[in-house]
Every structure is written in C-alpha cells, then in structure tokens.
Scaffold this active site. Structure first.
Site, PDB file in Angstrom:
ATOM      1  N   LYS A  80       0.805  -1.142   0.069  1.00  0.00           N
ATOM      2  CA  LYS A  80       0.035  -0.056   0.212  1.00  0.00           C
ATOM      3  C   LYS A  80       0.909   1.376   0.033  1.00  0.00           C
ATOM      4  CE  LYS A  80      -4.502   1.067   0.224  1.00  0.00           C
ATOM      5  NZ  LYS A  80      -5.397   0.333  -0.650  1.00  0.00           N
ATOM      6  N   VAL A 183     -20.886   7.533   0.391  1.00  0.00           N
ATOM      7  CA  VAL A 183     -21.389   7.342  -0.869  1.00  0.00           C
ATOM      8  C   VAL A 183     -20.447   8.041  -1.987  1.00  0.00           C
ATOM      9  CG1 VAL A 183     -23.985   7.279  -0.042  1.00  0.00           C
ATOM     10  CG2 VAL A 183     -22.807   9.597  -0.581  1.00  0.00           C
ATOM     11  N   GLY A 184     -19.378   7.662  -1.766  1.00  0.00           N
ATOM     12  CA  GLY A 184     -18.172   8.111  -2.855  1.00  0.00           C
ATOM     13  C   GLY A 184     -18.649   7.102  -4.149  1.00  0.00           C
ATOM     14  N   SER A 185     -17.467   6.729  -4.704  1.00  0.00           N
ATOM     15  CA  SER A 185     -17.321   5.968  -5.907  1.00  0.00           C
ATOM     16  C   SER A 185     -17.913   4.450  -5.552  1.00  0.00           C
ATOM     17  CB  SER A 185     -15.878   5.621  -6.405  1.00  0.00           C
ATOM     18  OG  SER A 185     -15.696   4.854  -7.456  1.00  0.00           O
ATOM     19  N   VAL A 186     -17.342   4.055  -4.290  1.00  0.00           N
ATOM     20  CA  VAL A 186     -18.089   2.380  -4.244  1.00  0.00           C
ATOM     21  C   VAL A 186     -19.460   2.697  -3.260  1.00  0.00           C
ATOM     22  CG1 VAL A 186     -17.389   0.586  -2.808  1.00  0.00           C
ATOM     23  CG2 VAL A 186     -15.725   1.664  -3.948  1.00  0.00           C
TER      24      VAL A 186
END
Length: 349
Positions: A80, A183-186
C-alpha cells in the site's frame, strides 16, 4: 508496542519512507508480502494528524491487501502507498505524482500501485510516466483495467446480497433497509445497485451535499455521519474510511448484518469477536471489497478481459459463504476465520 514500535507491523518485508523536497512529496510504501507475487495495492492521498498515523495506515492497509489478493485468488502479494496531504482538502500536484512514480519505480517491481482515496485514473496516468509498475489506467472497452471503483461496488453489492440471504433469510433486497456510510465511488455505486433492487436506503457522507443529491436521485433518506452506524437498519454498510467498528460503536449497533466496502473496518482484532458475541453477521472487508483489485490486478498481469474480471467478482459470495460456514463450525468469529484462510494461502499460517 511491537516490532519497530508499531503494533501493526506484521513482519512486513519492507516499509519505505520517501521525501522529495522539490515537489513537497511525503510518502510511505509498505510491502507486507510478496510470497504470491508483486505486492499490489492502491495509493491514497490523505491528511493525517501525524506521520505515525500515516505509517500505521500503510501497515494496516498493506496487510489487508495481502489477505485480499490471496482470498481473491490473485498471484499477487500485498502492499500500500500513502501520500501525505499537508492539510485537509488539499489536492495532489503533478510534481508530487511524478515523484511518487519515481518512488514506486525505485522498488523494482516489488510494489504495484493503483488508484485509491484521493486519486484518479488521471493520477495513475501521470504516475505511469515514471514507472510501469502501475495499474488502473484507462483501457479499451471490454478490457480489464481502468477505474476500480465500479468493480469494487459491484463486488460489494453481490456480497451484501449474500449477507442479506445469510443473515436475514432474504432472497430479494426489496424493502431491505440498508444504511450506507460513505457514498463516493464505491458507496454511491452500491446505493444505485441496491435502489434498483427496491432496497430502502439511508445515506450518510462527510460531503453532505453529495449525500443529499444521491438521496434525491434514489428516493432515499439521509442521516448524519456520526449517527449512521447506530441507525436501526437490517444492514449497515461501511464504505468510507476504516477503524469505525470499535468497542463503543459495536455496542450501539442496531443491525443484524455488517457488509460494506471500507478497508480495515475493525479497529482491533477483538472487535470481530464483539460482533460475533452480539450475533451480528460480518462480511470480512477484504473479502467483500476485492472487486477493484481483481480488475486492476488482471490488468497488470495481462490475464483476461472484462468478462474474466466479472466472472471472478461473481465468486466473492462463494468465498464469504466459505468463511461463514467455517465460522459456524468452529465458533470462531468470521474475521478470524478469514484471516486464518488468508494466512494459509500466503504461507504465513
């Protein structure tokens, strides 16, 4: 404190700190394991209160990537990258992205980077000018690769449905109440898929305007970010940052199922046992959220197309059921069972 003063140091093969005075880059690349192949995992751009927290995040996330890649059946290890933002709301510069690309390249392929929080496909394109050890690049239609977010969301959606069947006895998501944190991209992608199935949704996000706009689009409710975990709901789905399931927050849960795409949802190992003690079904995060790494991993390896990506993502529920079945047989928390299986796969059992 354990090895080198960091409790989350888990015999990592390498923890690399990078600075570039010209661009202002400060970055950490943690390589947990290359037993199965190059250490794959995204890079995030984030503001931390201090550098120790950035290193701890890299350590936890890279270990999670080792387990995620192993459980997804990818011939890749876990790593990472973390790039430190000077203050909240900062955006990463082209010069910093180039400097990070040079840092990745200096590791000679032991670490393969991709998009994570605060990054984009455009970011990966800039990094790719400095190293070939990058994935998540724009690709032709039908090919593996590109933005991993929609693939992560799809895998989480399949996992949520599996968890609803297991924990609620629900054969359909119609009228199942799901509280989504982030509630972003995923999380946003997950919400749209669940709304299509007739689920009842409550949404929360640090970006209140984003949550409100999506709620209007999907006829959903909105809750405050500090209240969403304790909301009375059939399923709580964490899709923001990690370490949100703590002794305190678990005691306040009013749900039957935890299933979401956030990495490192458990603040400590003991929190998995706390969920089990309360009879709450938990979908281990690195199992349910593997869709994105399956996509960019196959892109980097040159193994298969979008159809192969989707076929592998479709097997995420099978792996969850394997974990839950063993948890029922052994009495061990699902989180511990998943760790045991992953360690065996990477040769660390």
């Amino acid at each position: 404190m354990s090895t080198w003063g960091f409790p989350d140091f888990d015999d990592h093969e390498g923890v690399h700190l990078f600075t570039d005075s010209k661009s202002g880059l400060q970055a950490v690349i943690a390589v947990h394991s290359t037993n199965l192949g190059p250490a794959a995992g995204g890079v995030r751009f984030w503001h931390y209160a201090d550098s120790d927290r950035a290193i701890t995040d890299a350590l936890r996330l890279s270990r999670g990537m080792s387990f995620k890649n192993a459980m997804a059946g990818l011939p890749m290890g876990g790593g990472k990258g973390v790039v430190l933002a000077a203050k909240p709301g900062d955006t990463i510069s082209t010069a910093q992205l180039e400097a990070f690309g040079r840092a990745v390249d200096s590791l000679g392929g032991r670490y393969v980077t991709a998009e994570d929080v605060g990054m984009s496909e455009a970011s990966m394109k800039i990094i790719a000018t400095m190293t070939r050890h990058v994935s998540g690049l724009p690709v032709a239609a039908g090919s593996a690769g590109g933005d991993p977010g929609p693939y992560t969301a799809h895998g989480v959606y399949l996992g949520v449905k599996a968890a609803a069947k297991r924990g609620l006895g629900a054969d359909s998501m119609k009228d199942v109440h799901v509280a989504i944190q982030g509630v972003g991209s995923v999380g946003g992608g997950l919400a749209r898929l669940l709304a299509r199935d007739g689920a009842r949704l409550t949404l929360a996000d640090v970006n209140k305007d984003r949550a409100k706009a999506l709620a209007v689009e999907l006829s959903a409710e909105v809750a405050a970010t500090d209240a969403i975990l304790g909301l009375k709901a059939d399923i709580v789905s964490p899709n923001a940052l990690g370490a949100i399931l703590t002794e305190e927050s678990i005691a306040a849960l009013q749900t039957t199922v935890i299933a979401g795409g956030a990495n490192n949802q458990l603040a400590t190992r003991e929190d998995g046992a706390r969920l089990a003690a309360r009879g709450i079904l938990y979908a281990p995060d690195y199992v349910i959220n593997a869709g994105g790494i399956i996509n960019v991993g196959l892109e980097y390896l040159g193994q298969g197309d979008e159809a192969e990506v989707n076929a592998r993502i479709a097997r995420i529920p099978e792996r969850l059921v394997e974990v839950w079945d063993e948890s029922d047989r052994s009495g061990a928390p699902a989180s511990d069972v998943a760790d045991m299986i992953a360690k065996r796969l990477i040769g660390r059992s």
